[in-house]
Motif scaffolding. Structure first.
Motif, short mmCIF file in Angstrom:
data_model
loop_
_atom_site.label_atom_id
_atom_site.label_comp_id
_atom_site.label_asym_id
_atom_site.label_seq_id
_atom_site.Cartn_x
_atom_site.Cartn_y
_atom_site.Cartn_z
N PRO A 73 50.53 -6.33 40.97
CA PRO A 73 51.89 -6.31 41.55
C PRO A 73 52.39 -7.69 41.94
O PRO A 73 53.55 -8.02 41.71
CB PRO A 73 51.72 -5.39 42.77
N GLN A 74 51.51 -8.51 42.51
CA GLN A 74 51.93 -9.87 42.88
C GLN A 74 52.27 -10.68 41.63
O GLN A 74 53.23 -11.46 41.62
CB GLN A 74 50.82 -10.56 43.67
N ASP A 75 51.51 -10.48 40.57
CA ASP A 75 51.71 -11.25 39.35
C ASP A 75 53.06 -10.94 38.70
O ASP A 75 53.79 -11.85 38.29
CB ASP A 75 50.57 -10.95 38.37
N ILE A 76 53.42 -9.65 38.62
CA ILE A 76 54.71 -9.32 37.98
C ILE A 76 55.89 -9.62 38.90
O ILE A 76 57.00 -9.88 38.44
CB ILE A 76 54.75 -7.87 37.48
N GLN A 77 55.67 -9.59 40.22
CA GLN A 77 56.73 -10.00 41.14
C GLN A 77 57.03 -11.48 40.98
O GLN A 77 58.19 -11.91 41.04
CB GLN A 77 56.32 -9.68 42.57
N ALA A 78 55.96 -12.27 40.74
CA ALA A 78 56.16 -13.70 40.51
C ALA A 78 57.00 -13.93 39.25
O ALA A 78 57.83 -14.84 39.19
CB ALA A 78 54.81 -14.41 40.39
N THR A 79 56.80 -13.09 38.25
CA THR A 79 57.60 -13.19 37.03
C THR A 79 59.04 -12.76 37.30
O THR A 79 60.00 -13.41 36.87
CB THR A 79 56.99 -12.33 35.91
N ALA A 80 59.20 -11.66 38.02
CA ALA A 80 60.55 -11.15 38.31
C ALA A 80 61.37 -12.16 39.09
O ALA A 80 62.59 -12.25 38.91
CB ALA A 80 60.46 -9.84 39.09
N GLY A 82 61.00 -15.45 38.93
CA GLY A 82 61.11 -16.72 38.22
C GLY A 82 60.08 -17.76 38.60
O GLY A 82 60.17 -18.90 38.17
N GLN A 83 59.05 -17.37 39.36
CA GLN A 83 57.99 -18.33 39.70
C GLN A 83 57.06 -18.56 38.52
O GLN A 83 56.44 -19.62 38.42
CB GLN A 83 57.20 -17.81 40.91
N THR A 84 56.94 -17.54 37.67
CA THR A 84 56.16 -17.66 36.44
C THR A 84 57.00 -17.13 35.28
O THR A 84 58.01 -16.45 35.49
CB THR A 84 54.84 -16.87 36.52
N ASP A 85 56.56 -17.39 34.07
CA ASP A 85 57.30 -16.93 32.90
C ASP A 85 56.78 -15.61 32.36
O ASP A 85 57.49 -14.91 31.63
CB ASP A 85 57.27 -18.00 31.81
N PHE A 86 55.54 -15.26 32.69
CA PHE A 86 55.00 -13.95 32.31
C PHE A 86 53.94 -13.54 33.32
O PHE A 86 53.34 -14.38 33.99
CB PHE A 86 54.43 -13.96 30.89
N GLY A 87 53.74 -12.24 33.43
CA GLY A 87 52.74 -11.72 34.34
C GLY A 87 52.32 -10.33 33.90
O GLY A 87 53.01 -9.69 33.10
N GLY A 88 51.20 -9.87 34.42
CA GLY A 88 50.70 -8.57 34.00
C GLY A 88 50.28 -7.70 35.17
O GLY A 88 49.86 -8.21 36.21
N ALA A 89 50.42 -6.38 34.98
CA ALA A 89 50.04 -5.44 36.03
C ALA A 89 49.83 -4.05 35.45
O ALA A 89 50.18 -3.77 34.28
CB ALA A 89 51.11 -5.38 37.12
N PHE A 90 49.27 -3.19 36.25
CA PHE A 90 49.13 -1.77 35.98
C PHE A 90 50.49 -1.19 35.61
O PHE A 90 51.51 -1.54 36.22
CB PHE A 90 48.58 -1.11 37.25
N ALA A 223 45.86 0.40 30.34
CA ALA A 223 46.35 0.68 31.69
C ALA A 223 47.44 -0.28 32.17
O ALA A 223 48.21 0.06 33.07
CB ALA A 223 45.19 0.64 32.69
N GLY A 224 47.50 -1.47 31.60
CA GLY A 224 48.45 -2.45 32.11
C GLY A 224 49.11 -3.24 31.01
O GLY A 224 48.61 -3.31 29.88
N SER A 225 50.25 -3.82 31.32
CA SER A 225 51.03 -4.55 30.32
C SER A 225 51.51 -5.89 30.86
O SER A 225 51.58 -6.10 32.08
CB SER A 225 52.26 -3.73 29.90
N ILE A 226 51.85 -6.77 29.94
CA ILE A 226 52.44 -8.06 30.26
C ILE A 226 53.96 -7.90 30.23
O ILE A 226 54.51 -7.28 29.32
CB ILE A 226 52.02 -9.13 29.23
#
Length: 338
Positions: A73-80, A82-90, A223-226
């Motif tokens: 969840p933290q990883d895809i929030q960072a993408t949402a 704009g802190q990162t360009d891609f992220g992955g989660a459940f 289970a999870g996607s980028i």
């Protein structure tokens, strides 16, 4: 949902976030629009983009590591935001973020569960806990709330006949993954959810018993996607395609090479990146767990969690349209899968 709302607030404040990375200016036909992608990694592990870069699949696109993620969840929030360009989660976490109207789209599956790679829920060998009902009033250590580990736990409890009120009496407790086994052995939690290398190391040490696994519930599944931001995809279609193609080829590489070859390559990558990491944990790698060749997304891998979230009251029915949530457009293995 508080974290999701904060993420969305940051998106709104950022307003016109530019598609990040290192721009190439007016890209020539067929050339990537941006050549640098920011991401979060994992301590002592190798992500598929890192493998893709090492294998030469990314071409002119380079990765910029900005730190390590603490959860999906933290990883895809960072993408949402704009802190990162891609992220992955459940996938369930992706659905929840999309339900909150975050501008993201899943483009490739990147982890899952099979007979070699799965989430196991463990108790000490002498524990009296053997059934879902035995968990009432007990604590279960998970890596984060609202994601894969909690979802599988609640599904097991529901299938075991517990009422919603009884399920509420089972307490998921957030424990850093590296500390979960120790917390179980010291009696701070009653059940430990472990996967990957940490599960293998815990089993090697002995003294634990498997209560159930996510594969017991769902069979093998991705289970999870980028995810990428929708504005990034719109502004950078060539970069998006090259990135997803490289990512898919890296997944396929692990699916078609021996475990020994994969482990050796991972150790080389960890040594070269110079983050002062221990590579011994990589010896426990067994498989990616990705169900489809090259990480092609199957609709059921989102539908099962959408239905579960709606049933649990986590999201309003009809809030998320699956056809808008993910795409296989950029995955070269999509035609093969169909």
């Amino acid at each position: 949902m508080i974290k999701v709302k904060r993420a969305l607030t940051a998106v709104l404040v950022a307003g016109g976030l530019a598609s990040c990375g290192q721009a190439t200016g007016a890209a020539a036909p067929g050339e990537p629009e941006v050549t640098e992608l920011r991401y979060q990694g994992s301590v002592g592990q190798v992500t598929f983009p890192e493998l893709a870069e090492d294998l030469g699949y990314l071409g002119p696109i380079k990765l910029k590591w900005i730190g390590n993620t603490v959860s999906g969840p933290q990883d895809i929030q960072a993408t949402a935001t704009g802190q990162t360009d891609f992220g992955g989660a459940f996938n369930g976490a992706i659905i929840k973020l999309a339900a909150a109207k975050a501008p993201i789209k899943a483009v490739i599956g990147y982890y899952g569960s099979d007979e070699d790679s799965y989430v196991g829920y463990f108790v000490p060998e002498d524990s009296p806990i053997r059934s879902p009902r035995d968990l009432i009033g007990k604590k279960v250590g998970v890596n984060t709330l609202g994601a894969h580990l909690e979802a599988a736990l609640k599904e097991w409890l529901k299938r075991g006949g517990l009422t919603p009120q009884e399920i509420e009496q089972v307490e998921p407790v957030v424990v850093p993954p590296v500390n979960t086994e120790q917390a179980l052995r010291q009696g701070h939690i009653d059940v430990a959810a472990l996967n990957g290398i940490l599960r293998e190391k815990a089993m090697d040490r002995g003294g634990l018993r498997t209560l159930f696994t996510d594969v017991d519930l769902f069979g093998p599944f991705t289970a999870g996607s980028i995810v990428l931001r929708e504005d990034f995809i719109a502004r950078n279609p060539t970069t998006t395609r090259k990135f997803v193609e490289a990512y898919a080829k890296a997944i396929a590489w692990t699916q078609t090479h021996s475990r020994e070859e994969v482990v050796a390559r991972f150790k080389q990558i960890i040594a070269k990146r110079g983050r002062n990491e221990d590579t011994t944990a990589v010896d426990y790698w067994k498989s990616s767990g990705v169900a489809n060749r090259g990480g092609v997304i199957a609709e059921r891998e989102f539908r099962i969690w959408q239905e579960w979230l709606e049933r649990e009251g986590e999201i309003r029915p009809g809030r998320v349209e699956l056809r808008d949530l993910y795409t296989n457009e950029y995955n070269p293995y999509a035609k093969e899968a169909s």
